[in-house]
Design a protein around this motif. Sequence first.
Motif, PDB file in Angstrom:
ATOM      1  N   SER A  25       0.961  -1.027  -0.138  1.00 41.89           N
ATOM      2  CA  SER A  25       0.219   0.145  -0.110  1.00 41.89           C
ATOM      3  C   SER A  25       0.882   1.286  -0.174  1.00 41.89           C
ATOM      4  O   SER A  25       0.424   2.410  -0.010  1.00 41.89           O
ATOM      5  N   ILE A  46       2.225   3.394  -1.805  1.00 46.86           N
ATOM      6  CA  ILE A  46       2.509   3.905  -3.272  1.00 46.86           C
ATOM      7  C   ILE A  46       2.227   5.439  -3.204  1.00 46.86           C
ATOM      8  O   ILE A  46       1.548   5.832  -2.334  1.00 46.86           O
ATOM      9  N   TYR A  47       2.560   5.903  -4.294  1.00 47.63           N
ATOM     10  CA  TYR A  47       2.365   7.499  -4.438  1.00 47.63           C
ATOM     11  C   TYR A  47       1.057   7.994  -5.464  1.00 47.63           C
ATOM     12  O   TYR A  47       0.526   8.673  -4.935  1.00 47.63           O
ATOM     13  N   ASN A  48       1.149   7.124  -6.398  1.00 51.81           N
ATOM     14  CA  ASN A  48      -0.178   7.444  -7.434  1.00 51.81           C
ATOM     15  C   ASN A  48      -0.376   6.067  -8.041  1.00 51.81           C
ATOM     16  O   ASN A  48       0.440   5.165  -7.798  1.00 51.81           O
ATOM     17  N   GLN A  62      -4.153  10.512  -7.139  1.00 53.38           N
ATOM     18  CA  GLN A  62      -2.749  10.625  -5.989  1.00 53.38           C
ATOM     19  C   GLN A  62      -3.396   9.849  -4.791  1.00 53.38           C
ATOM     20  O   GLN A  62      -4.312   9.388  -4.651  1.00 53.38           O
ATOM     21  N   SER A  63      -2.325   9.396  -4.005  1.00 54.85           N
ATOM     22  CA  SER A  63      -2.490   8.546  -2.972  1.00 54.85           C
ATOM     23  C   SER A  63      -3.497   8.978  -1.776  1.00 54.85           C
ATOM     24  O   SER A  63      -3.997   8.387  -1.195  1.00 54.85           O
ATOM     25  N   SER A  64      -3.422  10.397  -1.931  1.00 54.11           N
ATOM     26  CA  SER A  64      -4.451  11.074  -0.977  1.00 54.11           C
ATOM     27  C   SER A  64      -5.713  11.277  -1.470  1.00 54.11           C
ATOM     28  O   SER A  64      -6.621  11.756  -0.740  1.00 54.11           O
ATOM     29  N   LEU A 101      -9.828   4.447  -5.613  1.00 57.87           N
ATOM     30  CA  LEU A 101      -8.380   4.273  -4.915  1.00 57.87           C
ATOM     31  C   LEU A 101      -8.724   3.886  -3.456  1.00 57.87           C
ATOM     32  O   LEU A 101      -9.181   4.762  -2.680  1.00 57.87           O
ATOM     33  N   LYS A 150      -6.421   2.788  -0.715  1.00 54.08           N
ATOM     34  CA  LYS A 150      -4.995   2.516  -0.550  1.00 54.08           C
ATOM     35  C   LYS A 150      -4.718   1.352   0.581  1.00 54.08           C
ATOM     36  O   LYS A 150      -3.951   0.407   0.459  1.00 54.08           O
ATOM     37  N   SER A 194      -8.070  -0.836  -6.585  1.00 59.38           N
ATOM     38  CA  SER A 194      -8.644   0.535  -7.256  1.00 59.38           C
ATOM     39  C   SER A 194      -9.553  -0.127  -8.311  1.00 59.38           C
ATOM     40  O   SER A 194      -9.503  -1.514  -8.711  1.00 59.38           O
ATOM     41  N   VAL A 225       0.905   1.119 -10.633  1.00 63.42           N
ATOM     42  CA  VAL A 225       1.101   1.874  -9.143  1.00 63.42           C
ATOM     43  C   VAL A 225       2.512   2.601  -9.290  1.00 63.42           C
ATOM     44  O   VAL A 225       3.479   2.090  -9.895  1.00 63.42           O
TER      45      VAL A 225
END
Lengths: 111, 113
Positions: free
Chosen positions: A28, A30-32, A51-53, A66, A68, A73, A92
């Motif tokens: 998990s 990951i950044y994007n 994006q991960s956020s 997503l 995370k 996804s 990812v």
Amino acid sequence: KQEVTQIPAALSVPEGENLVLNCSFTDSAIYNLQWFRQDPGKGLTSLLLIQSSQREQTSGRLNASLDKSSGRSTLYIAASQPGDSATYLCAVESNTGKLIFGQGTTLQVKP
Amino acid sequence: EPEVTQTPSHQVTQMGQEVILRCVPISNHLYFYWYRQILGQKVEFLVSFYNNEISEKSEIFDDQFSVERPDGSNFTLKIRSTKLEDSAMYFCASSDEAPTEAFFGQGTRLTVV
């Protein structure tokens, strides 16, 4: 080691149907996450980047979500058209920009 | 719209020959990548390049491979002595920062005979 899996490997639907493609990843951190489209023998066209956020992104008839924490996804395609027929790849992205790809879902939309 | 361009689109070479695959990334991008896709398999990362040096490489990227940015616009992948198993589609990608959205070229299909 990060592994990306896409289910199903292939999907055939009648025109107009809504459909969901799934992607799962083992790490998990990951950044994007990026969804691509690939036509036979062609390059990769970026569809959506989450994006991960973020929880989701939308572009036209496409919506990607997503989760995370659970390593998942989904790509939702609304009102599918024959022109949507292609292979859809999920990838990812690590903090270095490296992409790790799934094996893709090959979609056929029948008129 | 800016795009990544790759040449040639298809190259056939004999085993043992050297090949150079060429890419012109998007002009203001700073991060460059090569990926490959063997027929029927996943797209695999080969190498990333930033500030005129390799920033990361995979175990596939052995001494037979090298990358170069010979001028301000081109980015090349050289395979020194091609093997049959190097036959694949090779994709170049670029981005303006990392991590962020990467843009891919149309690929070069390399066939080693």
